[in-house]
Design an enzyme around this catalytic site. Structure first.
Site, PDB file in Angstrom:
ATOM      1  N   GLY A  53      46.346  49.508  50.647  1.00 39.78           N
ATOM      2  CA  GLY A  53      47.569  49.280  49.882  1.00 39.78           C
ATOM      3  C   GLY A  53      48.219  47.925  50.060  1.00 39.78           C
ATOM      4  O   GLY A  53      49.424  47.785  49.877  1.00 39.78           O
ATOM      5  N   HIS A 103      41.076  43.295  39.948  1.00 35.20           N
ATOM      6  CA  HIS A 103      39.675  43.319  40.375  1.00 35.20           C
ATOM      7  C   HIS A 103      39.391  42.062  41.203  1.00 35.20           C
ATOM      8  O   HIS A 103      39.785  40.958  40.799  1.00 35.20           O
ATOM      9  CB  HIS A 103      38.751  43.364  39.143  1.00 35.20           C
ATOM     10  CG  HIS A 103      37.310  43.432  39.530  1.00 35.20           C
ATOM     11  ND1 HIS A 103      36.736  44.583  40.028  1.00 35.20           N
ATOM     12  CD2 HIS A 103      36.344  42.481  39.559  1.00 35.20           C
ATOM     13  CE1 HIS A 103      35.469  44.345  40.321  1.00 35.20           C
ATOM     14  NE2 HIS A 103      35.208  43.080  40.049  1.00 35.20           N
TER      15      HIS A 103
HETATM   16  C1  GAR Z   1      41.419  44.956  46.574  1.00 31.76           C
HETATM   17  O1  GAR Z   1      40.640  43.833  46.914  1.00 31.76           O
HETATM   18  C2  GAR Z   1      41.223  45.305  45.104  1.00 31.76           C
HETATM   19  O2  GAR Z   1      41.086  44.185  44.271  1.00 31.76           O
HETATM   20  C3  GAR Z   1      39.924  46.073  45.176  1.00 31.76           C
HETATM   21  O3  GAR Z   1      40.021  46.850  46.337  1.00 31.76           O
HETATM   22  C4  GAR Z   1      40.895  46.212  47.270  1.00 31.76           C
HETATM   23  C5  GAR Z   1      42.012  47.176  47.620  1.00 31.76           C
HETATM   24  O4  GAR Z   1      42.824  46.674  48.653  1.00 31.76           O
HETATM   25  N1  GAR Z   1      39.732  46.854  43.985  1.00 31.76           N
HETATM   26  C6  GAR Z   1      38.540  47.072  43.460  1.00 31.76           C
HETATM   27  O5  GAR Z   1      37.504  46.696  43.962  1.00 31.76           O
HETATM   28  C7  GAR Z   1      38.558  47.874  42.164  1.00 31.76           C
HETATM   29  N2  GAR Z   1      37.320  47.715  41.458  1.00 31.76           N
HETATM   30  P1  GAR Z   1      44.294  47.238  48.914  1.00 31.76           P
HETATM   31  O6  GAR Z   1      44.195  48.764  49.023  1.00 31.76           O
HETATM   32  O7  GAR Z   1      44.656  46.616  50.232  1.00 31.76           O
HETATM   33  O8  GAR Z   1      45.175  46.780  47.800  1.00 31.76           O
END
Ligand code: GAR
Length: 208
Positions: A12, A110
């Site tokens: 998050g 993304h």
């Molecule tokens: C982030 O890097 C986001 O861009 C990626 O997962 C991570 C989540 O981090 N999303 C994807 O890969 C979707 N295809 P977070 O939970 O710390 O925000």
């Protein structure tokens, strides 16, 4: 004031970037009203609770298939009166029932420059592993509208980040978050809440 509902599955940090931007007054026409997680133990839920934001959990494996999960998600988003749905590290692909109900009202961040390193299977660290394997010199992040086709909706904002020779998937992921995701996601949310994004023939136009 637009109701922003944030969908999460993990740590998050992007949710935190949105919360911080809202607290700094950078999203004057929007308010995060609910955080929905696909995992019971997502740390993102703690971040929401610490900021007195309502939380809900909708676990994929509690539903027989993606259609019934998507229907439940659509109904939950409607009952929360979401004006904008933000995928912030949300790792479940929802079907057209949700995409049609919230057309041009759902955005995703993304961790690559779409159309590179995107689509089914490209999520989280895998994206950065593939970018390093390919040897690209530049990667970055993209914020786009969500359509039923994974990572293929109209692009709203992108930001490039240089790759360094000694990068690992972890260091690259962190730098792309810091330099790109945590900046362009709140910015796109703010533009949306200000009514400054229009979509024509699959392209967005920003009225800043
Ligand atoms: C982030 O890097 C986001 O861009 C990626 O997962 C991570 C989540 O981090 N999303 C994807 O890969 C979707 N295809 P977070 O939970 O710390 O925000």
């Amino acid at each position: 004031m637009k109701n922003i509902v944030v969908l999460v599955s993990g740590g998050g940090t992007n949710l935190q970037a949105l919360i911080d931007a809202e607290h700094r007054g950078e999203i004057p026409n929007g308010k995060i009203t609910c955080v929905i997680s696909s995992k019971t133990d997502a740390y993102a839920l703690e971040r929401a609770k610490q900021n007195n934001i309502k939380t809900r959990v909708l676990v994929r494996k509690d539903f027989a298939d993606i259609a019934s999960y998507s229907a439940a998600m659509r109904d939950l988003l409607l009952s929360e009166k979401a004006d904008l749905v933000v995928y912030a590290g949300f790792m479940t692909i929802l079907d057209e029932q949700v995409c049609n109900a919230f057309k041009n009202k759902m955005i995703n961040v993304h961790p690559a420059l779409i159309p590179s390193f995107c689509g089914k299977g490209f999520y989280g660290l895998h994206v950065h592993e593939e970018a390093l394997k390919k040897g690209v010199k530049v990667s970055g992040a993209t914020v786009h509208f969500v359509t039923a086709e994974c990572d293929a909706g109209p692009i709203i904002l992108q930001k490039a980040v240089a790759i360094e020779e000694d990068d690992t998937p972890e260091t690259l992921q962190r730098r792309i978050m810091e330099q790109a995701e945590w900046k362009i996601l709140p910015k796109a949310v703010s533009l949306f809440c200000d009514g400054k994004i229009s979509v024509e023939n699959g392209r967005t136009f920003l009225h800043e």
